[in-house]
Design an enzyme around this catalytic site. Structure first.
Site, short mmCIF file in Angstrom:
data_model
loop_
_atom_site.label_atom_id
_atom_site.label_comp_id
_atom_site.label_asym_id
_atom_site.label_seq_id
_atom_site.Cartn_x
_atom_site.Cartn_y
_atom_site.Cartn_z
N ASP A 1 26.01 16.20 -3.52
CA ASP A 1 26.10 16.76 -2.12
C ASP A 1 24.96 17.63 -1.42
O ASP A 1 24.87 17.98 -0.41
CB ASP A 1 27.54 17.34 -0.97
N LYS B 1 17.28 17.27 -8.00
CA LYS B 1 18.60 16.04 -7.85
C LYS B 1 18.22 15.04 -6.63
O LYS B 1 18.89 13.76 -6.94
CB LYS B 1 19.83 16.54 -7.90
#
Ligand code: NAD
Ligand code: DAU
Length: 337
Positions: free
Chosen positions: A125, A153
């Site tokens: 997230d 990421k």
């Protein structure tokens, strides 16, 4: 199925391998892990004799090695391998770019070459950046990462999706909130707090302690990833979260309560640079489309986790007496921590 799990000796990867071998005892699981400071084969001791499990020490960025593994006829890759700690990415970003971005690209290229049927990229997230006091991340929220970790990421996540759109590679992406549970390396907030408290040491709280994270018990995440692997739609992103938001201060107070330790053990320390204020996941998509829901809420999960660290003191004491100490000294300056 024959599944290549990368980074399986780390926290979530090892919990996932345990889950997979329990849930699908006939599957073959190959674990490719470089065994960085965060990789620990002790996490997998109980399955090391299982004929359906094998371990290969190596780097996801080593294309020849990955090709050799793919030649065993893999049906899927689940890519957990990463440098995963935000604070380390602030001290030394290079290894994050190398493993998280270039390593993922190598896996994607070999998967493409060998026409792999399924590639699950484990994202986070944190790629969405930071929220204000309201709202939650949906799969359509724009990516806006703030740390070298989350930027690496986000790159891997977007490259994986680009391989689907451009080359039709069967990629699926999961974006999960903060995991906690057994086998988490004690540099991350919860195991650090629990193990420090077990030794009556101070626990470091960054900034004003009011940053919010959305916590999920690691086994619930493993179940969600297994569902995405089997039932998810290619090219799609799935947010995974349990709806358990907490400020860091109230999370730590909850741990102090369960462990019957005084508030005086909290020490406020210098804030993390670029510290994201709030994360919150909207998991409606995975709930409505794949039928997933979390089984463990925060209070219950915290008790289970504290209980695990209490029963496994040898596991974390071995880690805390090793290489980890050098990092701890570098990252935390105030006396007494
Ligand atoms: P971890 O740091 O505990 O484990 C990472 C594992 O990857 C280690 O076993 C390490 O040895 C291995 N590894 C590192 N570089 C490698 C390389 N080049 N080749 C092969 N293996 C390598 O991390 P974790 O917390 O288990 O996270 C796993 C994945 O889930 C990561 O991709 C992370 O970004 C993602 N994620 C984590 C969380 C969380 O709360 N921990 C939440 C969302 C997403
Ligand atoms: O949200 C998912 C992410 O969660 C994953 O992608 C990362 O791999 C994982 O490490 C985790 O990142 P965080 O930065 O949120 O986790 P960490 O445990 O490092 O910190 C949680 C919160 O606690 C964060 O707001 C920083 C704060 N903190 C952390 C440490 C280590 C402290 O206050 N004191 C500390 O000593």
């Amino acid at each position: 199925m024959k599944i290549l799990v990368t980074g399986g000796a780390g926290f979530i990867g090892s919990n996932f391998i345990h889950y997979l071998l329990d849930r699908h005892p006939d599957y073959d699981v190959v674990n490719l892990d470089k065994l960085t400071y965060a990789g620990n084969l002790e996490n997998l001791q109980s399955v090391s004799g299982n004929s359906h499990y094998s371990f290969i020490k190596g780097d996801i960025a080593d294309a020849d090695l990955v090709r050799g593994i793919m030649d065993r006829g893999m049906d899927a890759i689940i890519n957990f391998a990463a440098e995963s700690h935000v604070d380390r990415s602030i001290l030394e970003p290079a290894s994050f770019i190398r493993t998280n971005v270039l390593g993922t690209q190598v896996l994607l290229d070999v998967a493409r070459e060998r026409h792999l049927p399924r590639f699950v990229q484990i994202s986070t997230d944190e790629v969405y950046g930071s929220l204000g006091p309201t709202g939650r991340f949906t799969e359509d929220t724009c990516l806006c990462p703030n740390s070298p970790y989350s930027a690496s990421k986000a790159s891997a996540d977007m490259i994986a999706l680009a391989y689907h759109r451009t080359f039709d590679l069967p990629v699926l992406v999961t974006r999960t909130s903060n995991n906690y549970g057994p086998y988490q390396f004690p540099e991350k907030l919860l195991p650090l707090v629990i193990t420090n408290l077990m030794e009556d040491r101070q626990v470091p709280l960054y900034g004003d302690g009011m940053n919010v994270r959305d916590w999920i018990f690691v086994k619930d995440n493993a179940e969600a990833i297994d569902l995405v692997l089997h039932k998810g739609k290619e090219g799609e992103v799935y947010n995974i979260g349990a709806g358990c938001e907490s400020t860091n201060l109230s999370l730590i107070q909850g741990v102090l309560d369960v462990m019957k330790k005084p508030d005086s053990l909290i020490t406020y320390v210098k804030d993390r640079p670029g510290h994201d204020r709030r994360y919150a996941i909207d998991p409606s998509k995975i709930r409505n489309i794949l039928g997933w829901s979390p089984r463990t809420m925060l209070q219950d999960g915290l008790r289970k986790t504290i209980d695990w660290y209490t029963k496994n003191t040898d596991w974390w004491k071995r880690i805390k007496s090793g290489e980890y100490l050098k990092y701890y000294e570098k990252n935390y300056t105030p006396k007494g921590l």
